[in-house]
Write a protein that holds these residues in place. Structure first.
Motif, PDB file in Angstrom:
ATOM      1  N   TYR A  29      -6.776  -1.967   6.526  1.00 40.64           N
ATOM      2  CA  TYR A  29      -6.353  -2.225   5.159  1.00 40.64           C
ATOM      3  C   TYR A  29      -7.237  -1.424   4.195  1.00 40.64           C
ATOM      4  O   TYR A  29      -8.460  -1.417   4.316  1.00 40.64           O
ATOM      5  CB  TYR A  29      -6.457  -3.722   4.846  1.00 40.64           C
ATOM      6  N   TYR A  30      -6.576  -0.796   3.231  1.00 44.98           N
ATOM      7  CA  TYR A  30      -7.251   0.040   2.257  1.00 44.98           C
ATOM      8  C   TYR A  30      -6.943  -0.435   0.842  1.00 44.98           C
ATOM      9  O   TYR A  30      -5.820  -0.863   0.567  1.00 44.98           O
ATOM     10  CB  TYR A  30      -6.766   1.495   2.355  1.00 44.98           C
ATOM     11  N   CYS A  31      -7.918  -0.342  -0.035  1.00 46.42           N
ATOM     12  CA  CYS A  31      -7.612  -0.492  -1.452  1.00 46.42           C
ATOM     13  C   CYS A  31      -7.695   0.885  -2.106  1.00 46.42           C
ATOM     14  O   CYS A  31      -8.414   1.777  -1.629  1.00 46.42           O
ATOM     15  CB  CYS A  31      -8.516  -1.501  -2.142  1.00 46.42           C
ATOM     16  N   ALA A  32      -6.945   1.021  -3.166  1.00 43.47           N
ATOM     17  CA  ALA A  32      -6.866   2.298  -3.860  1.00 43.47           C
ATOM     18  C   ALA A  32      -6.638   2.039  -5.338  1.00 43.47           C
ATOM     19  O   ALA A  32      -6.130   0.975  -5.721  1.00 43.47           O
ATOM     20  CB  ALA A  32      -5.724   3.145  -3.289  1.00 43.47           C
ATOM     21  N   VAL A  33      -7.001   2.997  -6.165  1.00 47.30           N
ATOM     22  CA  VAL A  33      -6.778   2.877  -7.607  1.00 47.30           C
ATOM     23  C   VAL A  33      -6.024   4.087  -8.117  1.00 47.30           C
ATOM     24  O   VAL A  33      -6.103   5.184  -7.570  1.00 47.30           O
ATOM     25  CB  VAL A  33      -8.097   2.711  -8.398  1.00 47.30           C
ATOM     26  N   GLY A  34      -5.285   3.848  -9.177  1.00 48.59           N
ATOM     27  CA  GLY A  34      -4.523   4.922  -9.809  1.00 48.59           C
ATOM     28  C   GLY A  34      -4.111   4.497 -11.193  1.00 48.59           C
ATOM     29  O   GLY A  34      -4.572   3.473 -11.707  1.00 48.59           O
ATOM     30  N   HIS A  35      -3.245   5.294 -11.782  1.00 51.94           N
ATOM     31  CA  HIS A  35      -2.748   4.990 -13.119  1.00 51.94           C
ATOM     32  C   HIS A  35      -1.232   4.851 -13.047  1.00 51.94           C
ATOM     33  O   HIS A  35      -0.528   5.836 -12.865  1.00 51.94           O
ATOM     34  CB  HIS A  35      -3.136   6.108 -14.087  1.00 51.94           C
TER      35      HIS A  35
END
Length: 126
Positions: A94-100
């Motif tokens: 499981y990965y977390c990621a950020v973006g707009h």
């Protein structure tokens, strides 16, 4: 690239629960969309849940709807994925990621997220 660290993975029996955390390094999560993704061996990456900071929308994949819950703790600058009633098919990194993203009502696409954590293993097995 922004740095993120996931934690909380582990081994759990079917029907059990885990809570994953996503902690940023050196930046504030408030203005970012956050996504939780997973990838099982031999399978494509899947968007599990994501949340837009802009409109507050939250998306869940059909496979986890009703079992997983996304949340943010603005005071602690963390994001979480509470996973209940885990099944063997939830086994993955499981990965977390950020973006707009303006909204996530149409779902989570990995291409919308530019910074990723290293992942945490979740294994569901009896």
């Amino acid at each position: 690239q922004l740095q993120l660290v996931e934690s909380g993975g582990g081994l759990v029996q079917p029907g059990g629960s885990l809570s994953l955390s996503c902690t940023p390094s050196g930046f504030i999560l408030d203005e970012y969309a956050i996504g939780w993704f997973r990838q099982a061996p031999g399978k494509e990456r899947e968007g599990v849940s994501c949340n837009s900071a802009h409109d507050g929308s939250t998306y869940y994949a059909g496979s986890v709807q009703g079992r997983f819950t996304f949340s943010r703790d603005y005071a602690k600058n963390k994001a979480y994925l509470q996973m209940n009633n885990l099944q063997t098919e939830d086994t993955a990194v499981y990965y977390c990621a950020v973006g707009h993203l303006f909204t996530v009502l149409d779902g989570c696409s990995g291409t919308d997220f530019g910074s990723w954590g290293q992942g945490t293993q979740v294994t569901v097995s009896s």
